[in-house]
Design an enzyme around this catalytic site. Structure first.
Site, short mmCIF file in Angstrom:
data_model
loop_
_atom_site.label_atom_id
_atom_site.label_comp_id
_atom_site.label_asym_id
_atom_site.label_seq_id
_atom_site.Cartn_x
_atom_site.Cartn_y
_atom_site.Cartn_z
N HIS A 155 -25.63 -18.17 -12.11
CA HIS A 155 -25.57 -17.97 -12.99
C HIS A 155 -25.31 -16.15 -13.35
O HIS A 155 -26.31 -15.54 -14.11
CB HIS A 155 -26.69 -18.43 -14.50
CG HIS A 155 -26.62 -19.59 -13.67
ND1 HIS A 155 -26.22 -20.68 -14.45
CD2 HIS A 155 -27.48 -20.08 -12.85
CE1 HIS A 155 -27.06 -21.87 -14.00
NE2 HIS A 155 -27.35 -22.42 -13.09
N SER A 276 -10.65 9.23 -17.34
CA SER A 276 -10.66 8.71 -18.71
C SER A 276 -9.98 10.24 -19.31
O SER A 276 -10.37 11.26 -18.80
CB SER A 276 -11.62 8.53 -19.42
OG SER A 276 -12.11 9.32 -20.41
N LYS A 282 -15.25 10.21 -16.22
CA LYS A 282 -15.22 8.38 -15.52
C LYS A 282 -14.54 8.17 -14.06
O LYS A 282 -13.22 8.97 -14.38
CB LYS A 282 -14.45 7.59 -16.58
CG LYS A 282 -15.47 7.59 -18.51
CD LYS A 282 -15.90 6.28 -18.51
CE LYS A 282 -16.04 5.02 -18.08
NZ LYS A 282 -15.39 4.55 -19.48
N GLU A 289 -9.10 -4.49 -13.00
CA GLU A 289 -9.20 -4.79 -14.31
C GLU A 289 -7.58 -5.81 -14.58
O GLU A 289 -7.92 -6.43 -15.08
CB GLU A 289 -8.95 -3.28 -14.85
CG GLU A 289 -10.70 -3.81 -15.33
CD GLU A 289 -11.15 -2.26 -16.35
OE1 GLU A 289 -11.96 -2.75 -16.46
OE2 GLU A 289 -10.26 -1.52 -16.28
#
Ligand code: ARG
Length: 458
Positions: A155, A276, A282, A289
């Protein structure tokens, strides 16, 4: 000029030709198409359907066409309709009337079914090899992290400490089943549909078995109607790709989580991360992804092809031309995702000390307390309750397990003794496991050894 125009009074409308042309997609089958044509011609010669001289001329022209396509000398245009038409027209240009004998006893319906099976056979082998490479990358990291202790989750809540190697090896097992699925699919794919002709067979004395043997198929798709009508092999293959992508998406998600500032566990190599355009600090995990995102594409291909085939009456229907976009996209997306995940994993540094201090006395050791009491004779349900009370006492006091006093333990159960404190070292918790396949160092070592034997043997 289409291969079928003589019964028509008008040429096909330009718009209709453009709409129905599949060459932008099926051009990728030119090698398979030529391999299939060669085997077909050789059989026609052996069966004395065409002369040896015609056969020879056709065979050498087909090889020349293959070379010219490969070198870029010959290019295909949408007007050429499909790869079969293109190659046959080229053949006739090169050897004249002789070339017009190639299509004897064959239809584009069995031809495309053959090309797809030849293509799939090769791709299954390639994807299996890529999957094996990814397994090896997981195994290498597991070998590096035999001693690295991390929190295991259910979980997404801290559950019990585990060896990181154990976690990585779970993926080796998943990928092994993926390989088995591809191998199993190959058994059904590796049968020849050629010679089914349009669907009913032919009155010409062809030998389907000869062609199947020459192309190293395990046998025939016997029923000629079935041979040109079904695409279940493709669907099965894309389903196997979808399952593989689902597995990859889970590891991708973990890489994304672990490389976050909050986890600070996985350090993705700069060569596989992006920045970024706005926020200078970043470092984004775009590769995992994208793998996570691309899994959606492959699931889409599966549903896409199932939907194309659903409710189609036998035998061939032109709808089936739409199978190839789904097949090719699934092949390309799965192959590139496997390759990139392998590179990403091989170049990632996992911080072996990241959880070292954090897990000392952590509440995720509560299961060990319950099992400790069971070992001292308490029924598990009661032991679970007592361990819950220990946890609750820690939450009240905002302290760790080893920060409770012996007196506090005794108040919960008289079975607790000094040795309870040994439980609160995560390594002890891991070592106490004795069940097969558990996170115990011995069990993990056993898995590493057997995977090493299996994956490194060639
Ligand atoms: N381009 C077609 C396909 O991919 C080849 C078979 C064409 N057959 C036909 N009867 N029009 O399905």
């Amino acid at each position: 000029m289409p291969l079928w125009n003589s019964r028509f009074r008008k040429p096909l409308a330009e718009s209709a030709l453009k709409f129905s042309s599949s060459i932008d997609v099926d051009r990728r089958f030119y090698n398979e198409d030529i391999d299939g044509s060669k085997a077909h011609v050789q059989m026609l010669v052996k069966q004395k359907v065409i002369s040896a001289a015609d056969g020879k001329a056709i065979l050498s022209a087909l090889e020349a066409i293959r070379r010219d396509i490969a070198s870029g000398k010959l290019t295909m245009h949408w007007r050429d309709e499909d790869v079969h038409t293109f190659i046959e027209e080229q053949l006739v240009k090169r050897v004249g009337e002789r070339g017009k004998r190639l299509h004897t006893g064959r239809s584009r319906n069995d031809q495309i079914a053959l090309d797809e099976r030849l293509f799939l056979r090769r791709e299954i082998e390639a994807i299996t090899a890529l999957t094996r490479k990814l397994q090896i990358a997981f195994l290498r990291q597991a070998e590096r992290h035999k001693k690295t202790i991390v929190p295991g989750y259910t979980h997404l809540q801290r559950a019990q400490p585990i060896l990181f190697a154990h976690h990585l090896l779970a993926y080796v097992s998943m990928l092994q089943r993926d390989r088995e699925r591809f191998a199993d699919c190959l058994k059904r794919v590796n049968r020849s549909p050629l010679g089914a002709a349009a669907f009913a067979g032919t009155s010409l004395p062809i030998s389907r078995t000869q062609v199947a043997k020459a192309l190293k198929f395990d046998g025939l798709v016997e029923n000629s109607i079935d041979a040109v009508s079904d695409r279940d092999g493709l669907i099965e293959f894309i389903a196997a790709c979808a399952i593989t992508m689902m597995h990859l998406s889970r590891f991708a998600e973990e890489m994304i989580l672990w490389s976050s500032h909050e986890f600070h566990f996985a350090h993705i190599d700069d060569a596989y991360a992006t920045g970024s355009s706005l926020m200078p600090q970043k470092k984004n995990p775009d590769i995992p992804e994208l793998v996570r995102g691309k899994s959606g594409r492959v699931f889409g291909s599966l549903v896409g092809l199932l939907t194309v085939m659903k409710g189609l009456p036998l035998a061939y229907n032109r709808d089936m031309q739409e199978d190839k976009v789904h097949l090719l996209d699934a092949v390309d997306t799965t192959s590139s995702s496997l390759a990139l995940m392998t590179e990403l994993l091989a170049h990632t540094i996992f911080d072996s000390g990241r959880f070292h201090d954090e897990l000392e006395g952590d509440l995720s050791l509560a299961t060990d307390i319950a099992e400790y009491l069971v070992a001292k004779g308490m029924p598990f349900r009661k032991a679970h309750q007592a361990a819950g009370k220990v946890v609750s006492a820690c939450i009240d006091k905002e302290c760790l397990l080893h920060e409770l006093s012996m007196k506090e333990f005794k108040a919960i159960s008289p079975l607790f003794e000094e040795d309870v404190f040994e439980l609160f070292r995560p390594l002890n918790s891991i070592k106490r496991k004795i069940s097969e396949g558990s996170t115990a160092p011995r069990e993990v070592e056993k898995q590493i050894r057997s995977w090493g034997k299996l994956l490194r043997a060639r």
